[in-house]
Design an enzyme around this catalytic site. Structure first.
Site, PDB file in Angstrom:
ATOM      1  N   TYR A 142       0.860  -1.193   0.000  1.00  0.00           N
ATOM      2  CA  TYR A 142       0.000   0.000   0.000  1.00  0.00           C
ATOM      3  C   TYR A 142       0.886   1.230   0.000  1.00  0.00           C
ATOM      4  CZ  TYR A 142      -3.447   3.454   1.687  1.00  0.00           C
ATOM      5  OH  TYR A 142      -4.271   4.546   1.829  1.00  0.00           O
ATOM      6  N   ASP A 237       9.237   3.058  -0.292  1.00  0.00           N
ATOM      7  CA  ASP A 237       8.189   3.719   0.469  1.00  0.00           C
ATOM      8  C   ASP A 237       8.397   3.340   1.933  1.00  0.00           C
ATOM      9  OD1 ASP A 237       5.982   4.701   1.702  1.00  0.00           O
ATOM     10  OD2 ASP A 237       4.509   3.698   0.414  1.00  0.00           O
ATOM     11  N   LYS A 265       4.176   9.041   8.877  1.00  0.00           N
ATOM     12  CA  LYS A 265       3.971   8.429  10.192  1.00  0.00           C
ATOM     13  C   LYS A 265       4.938   8.950  11.278  1.00  0.00           C
ATOM     14  CE  LYS A 265       1.070   4.833   8.451  1.00  0.00           C
ATOM     15  NZ  LYS A 265       1.120   4.278   7.114  1.00  0.00           N
TER      16      LYS A 265
HETATM   17  C1  LIG Z   1       0.404   4.706   5.800  1.00  0.00           C
HETATM   18  C2  LIG Z   1       1.139   4.488   4.528  1.00  0.00           C
HETATM   19  C3  LIG Z   1       0.987   5.335   3.420  1.00  0.00           C
HETATM   20  C4  LIG Z   1      -0.035   6.434   3.386  1.00  0.00           C
HETATM   21  O1  LIG Z   1       0.192   7.420   4.329  1.00  0.00           O
HETATM   22  P1  LIG Z   1      -1.017   8.392   4.745  1.00  0.00           P
HETATM   23  O2  LIG Z   1      -0.389   9.349   5.679  1.00  0.00           O
HETATM   24  O3  LIG Z   1      -2.058   7.508   5.367  1.00  0.00           O
HETATM   25  O4  LIG Z   1      -1.516   9.029   3.506  1.00  0.00           O
HETATM   26  C5  LIG Z   1       1.792   5.131   2.326  1.00  0.00           C
HETATM   27  N1  LIG Z   1       2.705   4.136   2.304  1.00  0.00           N
HETATM   28  C6  LIG Z   1       2.858   3.286   3.336  1.00  0.00           C
HETATM   29  C7  LIG Z   1       3.900   2.225   3.257  1.00  0.00           C
HETATM   30  C8  LIG Z   1       2.075   3.425   4.476  1.00  0.00           C
HETATM   31  O5  LIG Z   1       2.217   2.554   5.479  1.00  0.00           O
END
Ligand SMILES: *Cc1c(COP(=O)(O)O)cnc(C)c1O
Length: 425
Positions: A142, A237, A265
């Site tokens: 994701y 990511d 995060k």
């Molecule tokens: C949480 C997450 C996102 C999205 O971040 P948001 O702040 O919710 O938009 C993208 N990539 C990864 C790997 C994530 O865990």
């Protein structure tokens, strides 16, 4: 009266599904989502005044636990000088210095307000830099909810049985190629057939969005080799793994350095901050220097950055990650031992301060394998634990998170509850 229930009923009339992010609705485990009113350290309190040990930690950001006094103080001080300027501040320079110092792949960085914005912007830059359209992602990873990335995306999307989303035009999705995780041969085949059309490959270097999946070292290394050979930009990511699995992210842990990295995060310590960065020559494609447009009214927000900066400072204290890793390891080992004793098909793994629990004989390596785990058993386990005041992610496809202030006592209480739950199963 169950206040969670009445609040959820009211919310559903005003907010789609009663929640502002889908997995919060408990769709995949059933029951009523918990409405929280307070957190302190490793603990949370809901609207019924029930206390919980928190293993979600706001999905990762609260690595220092809830209401850390030093972070709160930084936020308070920053907020007294206005909540936003929409102009540069010295604090943005300070956090850029920290990020560049800690994350090996980042030579220049730009701040945004969420992980979604970070990955969406990184992909735009990669496309602008290479002049190519195709992007590659992996099944179950994701990367936020930008259109091009909602193809075979993890957790929320999996939980609701929608591997992709309505409202994403085929014309957009057709540029996104999807491969199985940890499958080097598939990677090699794709690069052999269309490597020179690929703008970038984006990957969770440790996956936390289809439960926890750990990469094979050789898979990440091959990815680096193929991208270099074909001039594709490799994007890690690390929105979840950044400052969570190690101080420098998964890239220092596995010693594979991407061209670009996205963060979120932990970097905001609980306030909305995201970032993307990488090689200077790539980042300088961005406006105002280059032709790739990207902007944000609240990007680099002074209060959010103050929380992030203080969080980055505190996680650099001596032994922070050794300790976080040790606590998480105790949890995972304890759960595994308890289930084994009761002959339950269960295993658990962790990387730094994030962990996965699987109702299967063997820890999964891919999306297909995680789909074979026993989701009914998870559902029962989840509710038994919740009842005992242990708050895990409400889906078999979510990773869990431990904070630096989770104590041995917290782990002991958790394992005691798990013992009971496994017995009932
Ligand atoms: C949480 C997450 C996102 C999205 O971040 P948001 O702040 O919710 O938009 C993208 N990539 C990864 C790997 C994530 O865990």
């Amino acid at each position: 009266m169950n206040k969670n229930l009445s609040l959820f009923e009211q919310s559903q009339t005003l907010i789609p599904g009663g929640v502002n992010s889908p997995v919060r609705a408990f769709g995949s485990v059933g029951g009523t989502p918990i409405f929280f009113k307070k957190g302190l350290g490793s603990r949370l309190w809901d609207e019924n005044d029930k206390e919980y040990i928190d293993y979600i930690n706001s999905w990762g950001p609260m690595i220092l636990g809830h209401a850390n006094p030093e972070v709160l103080d930084a936020v308070k001080q920053a907020s007294q000088n206005s909540l936003s300027f929409g102009a540069p501040t010295s604090r943005e320079l300070a956090i850029a210095e920290e990020i560049i110092k800690l994350v090996p792949s980042i030579e220049q960085v730009r701040l945004v307000s969420s992980g979604t914005e970070a990955t969406m912007s990184a992909i735009r830059v990669a496309r602008g830099y290479t002049g190519r359209d195709k992007i590659v992602k992996f099944e179950g990873c994701y990367h936020g909810h930008a259109d091009a990335l909602l193809v075979k995306a993890g957790s929320g999307a999996l939980t609701f049985g929608q591997p992709s989303s309505a409202g994403v035009p085929e014309d957009v999705a057709k540029h996104t190629l999807t491969l199985p995780y940890n499958h080097t041969q598939a990677l090699e085949d794709l690069f052999a057939s269309s490597g020179d059309e690929i703008a970038c490959v984006i990957i969770e270097p440790v996956v936390g969005n289809m439960n926890l999946i750990i990469p094979h070292q050789e898979f990440l290394q091959s990815l680096r080799t193929f991208c270099t050979k074909h001039g594709a930009v490799l994007i890690f990511d690390e929105v979840m793994t950044g400052f969570r699995v190690d101080l420098g992210g998964a890239q220092t842990l596995f010693d594979v350095i991407p061209d670009m990295t996205t963060l979120g995060k932990v970097i905001g310590g609980g306030l909305p901050v995201g970032a993307f960065g990488g090689k200077k020559e790539i980042m300088q494609q961005l406006a105002p220097l280059g032709p790739v447009y990207q902007a944000g009214t609240l990007s680099g927000n002074p209060v959010a950055v103050a929380a992030g900066l203080k969080t980055l400072e505190l996680i650099q204290r001596p032994h922070f990650f050794t300790k976080l890793t040790a606590i998480t390891s105790n949890l995972v080992d304890g759960l595994t031992a308890s289930a084994q004793q009761k002959n339950i098909d269960f295993c658990a793994r962790h990387v730094g301060g994030m962990f996965g629990m699987y109702f299967s004989k063997k820890a999964p390596d891919s999306f297909d394998e995680i789909m074979q785990s026993d989701r009914d058993a998870f559902k029962k386990f989840f509710h038994l634990m919740l009842n005992e005041g242990i708050y895990f992610g409400p889906s078999a496809f979510e990773a869990g998170f431990v904070s630096a202030v989770h104590s041995e006592e917290d782990i002991k209480l958790t394992l005691k509850a798990a013992d009971k739950a496994f017995n009932t199963l």
